[in-house]
Scaffold this active site. Structure first.
Site, PDB file in Angstrom:
ATOM      1  N   HIS A  41      35.242  35.595  46.358  1.00 20.34           N
ATOM      2  CA  HIS A  41      34.289  34.494  46.325  1.00 20.34           C
ATOM      3  C   HIS A  41      33.452  34.456  44.554  1.00 20.34           C
ATOM      4  O   HIS A  41      32.248  34.327  44.591  1.00 20.34           O
ATOM      5  CB  HIS A  41      33.304  34.586  47.531  1.00 20.34           C
ATOM      6  CG  HIS A  41      32.474  36.021  47.399  1.00 20.34           C
ATOM      7  ND1 HIS A  41      32.233  36.678  48.745  1.00 20.34           N
ATOM      8  CD2 HIS A  41      31.698  36.770  46.650  1.00 20.34           C
ATOM      9  CE1 HIS A  41      31.767  37.635  48.249  1.00 20.34           C
ATOM     10  NE2 HIS A  41      31.333  37.853  46.989  1.00 20.34           N
TER      11      HIS A  41
ATOM     12  N   GLU B 170      32.896  44.604  49.325  1.00 10.61           N
ATOM     13  CA  GLU B 170      33.106  43.413  50.138  1.00 10.61           C
ATOM     14  C   GLU B 170      34.582  43.320  50.946  1.00 10.61           C
ATOM     15  O   GLU B 170      34.604  42.797  51.753  1.00 10.61           O
ATOM     16  CB  GLU B 170      33.045  42.325  49.223  1.00 10.61           C
ATOM     17  CG  GLU B 170      31.681  42.186  48.627  1.00 10.61           C
ATOM     18  CD  GLU B 170      31.548  40.919  47.446  1.00 10.61           C
ATOM     19  OE1 GLU B 170      30.472  40.860  46.936  1.00 10.61           O
ATOM     20  OE2 GLU B 170      32.574  40.913  46.906  1.00 10.61           O
TER      21      GLU B 170
ATOM     22  N   HIS C  31      36.200  45.495  42.339  1.00 10.79           N
ATOM     23  CA  HIS C  31      35.244  44.926  41.321  1.00 10.79           C
ATOM     24  C   HIS C  31      34.013  45.923  41.361  1.00 10.79           C
ATOM     25  O   HIS C  31      33.414  46.437  42.267  1.00 10.79           O
ATOM     26  CB  HIS C  31      35.024  43.518  41.034  1.00 10.79           C
ATOM     27  CG  HIS C  31      34.019  42.989  42.305  1.00 10.79           C
ATOM     28  ND1 HIS C  31      34.676  42.727  43.636  1.00 10.79           N
ATOM     29  CD2 HIS C  31      33.068  42.221  42.178  1.00 10.79           C
ATOM     30  CE1 HIS C  31      33.772  42.218  44.463  1.00 10.79           C
ATOM     31  NE2 HIS C  31      32.633  41.918  43.367  1.00 10.79           N
TER      32      HIS C  31
ATOM     33  N   HIS D  14      23.893  37.646  49.116  1.00  8.87           N
ATOM     34  CA  HIS D  14      23.675  38.366  47.921  1.00  8.87           C
ATOM     35  C   HIS D  14      22.115  38.051  47.334  1.00  8.87           C
ATOM     36  O   HIS D  14      21.771  37.683  46.345  1.00  8.87           O
ATOM     37  CB  HIS D  14      24.591  37.446  46.733  1.00  8.87           C
ATOM     38  CG  HIS D  14      25.925  37.869  46.857  1.00  8.87           C
ATOM     39  ND1 HIS D  14      26.989  37.427  47.465  1.00  8.87           N
ATOM     40  CD2 HIS D  14      26.993  38.715  45.852  1.00  8.87           C
ATOM     41  CE1 HIS D  14      28.199  37.927  47.529  1.00  8.87           C
ATOM     42  NE2 HIS D  14      28.379  38.637  46.374  1.00  8.87           N
TER      43      HIS D  14
HETATM   44  C1  DHB Z   1      30.263  38.373  40.718  1.00  8.45           C
HETATM   45  C2  DHB Z   1      29.371  38.064  41.727  1.00  8.45           C
HETATM   46  C3  DHB Z   1      30.333  38.374  43.066  1.00  8.45           C
HETATM   47  O1  DHB Z   1      29.447  38.300  44.035  1.00  8.45           O
HETATM   48  C4  DHB Z   1      31.346  38.720  43.110  1.00  8.45           C
HETATM   49  O2  DHB Z   1      31.953  39.145  44.532  1.00  8.45           O
HETATM   50  C5  DHB Z   1      32.276  38.979  42.135  1.00  8.45           C
HETATM   51  C6  DHB Z   1      31.889  38.847  40.881  1.00  8.45           C
HETATM   52  C7  DHB Z   1      30.247  38.118  39.481  1.00  8.45           C
HETATM   53  O3  DHB Z   1      28.825  38.134  38.958  1.00  8.45           O
HETATM   54  O4  DHB Z   1      30.873  38.029  38.342  1.00  8.45           O
HETATM   55 FE    FE Z   2      30.173  39.263  45.738  1.00  9.57          FE
END
Ligand code: DHB
Ligand code: FE
Length: 288
Positions: free
Chosen positions: A12, A240, A193, A59
């Site tokens: 997402h 996540e 990530h 978030h």
């Molecule tokens: C970013 C934000 C998110 O919520 C995520 O799941 C992945 C990347 C971002 O800020 O790049």
């Molecule tokens: Fe996220």
């Protein structure tokens, strides 16, 4: 009776929202990501689910660090999107299905999950982007929705096992819903990530591949891992994955993998899509 047609796990990342707004789907950077959704689009067009039950994480738009429910279920007739600071366009509200929400809430509370019930709930990119990816077209709203927020942000986080069991309870609740609705279950976020700290930019391709395999064939193996182990392997935000584990828990029968796409990177994230179709029990298939 309600029937779960299957589940989808998808990334997402907020920049996907900007790419959609700018019409960059065929841009060389974005194409390998957006093209990944072709089978999902055909499948959804053929199956026409009525409702999407979406496991996602807020978030900071709806809940902040001062008040963080472990599990929160929306029970509203619509869900407003608001700008949570990424500069992506705010979409018009998503229709809810309050009757199904309350049925799920009653069943999972009876199953000893102490969920927060939200008769008002704002939804952020973790909810809006997956739906825009699955049903492209500006402000397209072909399904009613039930948002289920999982805390993947503020420790202590729920364990993978707990999220899997929540998903199973939600799956049983949907299966016992007397109305004749077709339900798609969605889990959003990930895969690996990390947005900040010493490991900012961290991606773990091997672990992601292992997770995708296990999500298809052996989700209990994922559910046995610890949350901190997932943070270590997938990054602080890669956790996540808990939303995907909950989604998989809701698919109680056998599943068939219809589509998988894994592409590095989208922004700073390993992007992934997994489409799982619920296999109907033999008796139903013969009867149908
Ligand atoms: C970013 C934000 C998110 O919520 C995520 O799941 C992945 C990347 C971002 O800020 O790049
Ligand atoms: Fe996220």
């Amino acid at each position: 009776m309600a029937r779960i047609i299957g589940g989808v796990g998808t990334t997402h990342v907020p920049s996907i929202g900007s790419a959609i707004a700018k019409g960059l789907q065929q841009d060389p950077y974005w194409r390998p990501f957006f093209d990944g959704f072709s089978v999902a689009h055909r499948w959804l067009a053929a199956e026409k689910p009525d409702v999407a039950v979406v496991f996602y994480n807020d978030h900071g738009l709806n809940f902040f660090l001062d008040k963080m429910p472990t599990f929160a279920i929306g029970a509203a007739s619509d869900y407003r999107n608001a700008d949570e600071g990424w500069g992506i366009p705010v979409s018009r509200p998503f229709p809810g299905d309050a009757a199904l929400s309350w049925h799920i809430i009653e069943q999972v509370v009876a199953d000893e999950f102490d969920v927060t019930t939200c008769q008002e709930m704002l939804v952020d990119h973790a909810f809006t982007i997956p739906l825009a990816l699955l049903w492209p077209g500006a402000d397209n709203r072909p399904v009613r929705t039930v948002p289920i927020a999982v805390n993947t942000v503020q420790h202590p986080l729920p364990s993978p096992g707990r999220c899997f069991k929540l998903g199973q309870a939600v799956g049983r609740a949907i299966a016992s819903y007397p109305q004749d609705v077709k339900v798609l279950v969605v889990g959003t976020g990930g895969l690996s990530h990390q947005l900040d700290g010493k490991r900012a930019g961290f991606i773990n391709k091997e672990f992601d591949a292992w997770c995708l395999d296990k999500l298809v064939a052996d989700p209990a193996a994922l559910a046995r891992r610890s949350t901190l182990d997932i943070v270590e392997q997938a990054g602080t935000q890669g956790v996540e994955l808990l939303n995907w584990i909950a989604m998989r828990g809701a698919l109680t029968g056998h599943v068939r993998e219809l589509q998988r796409n894994y592409h590095i990177p989208i922004s700073n994230t390993a992007s992934a899509l997994l489409v799982l179709e619920s296999e109907e029990p033999m008796e139903l298939r013969k009867a149908g």
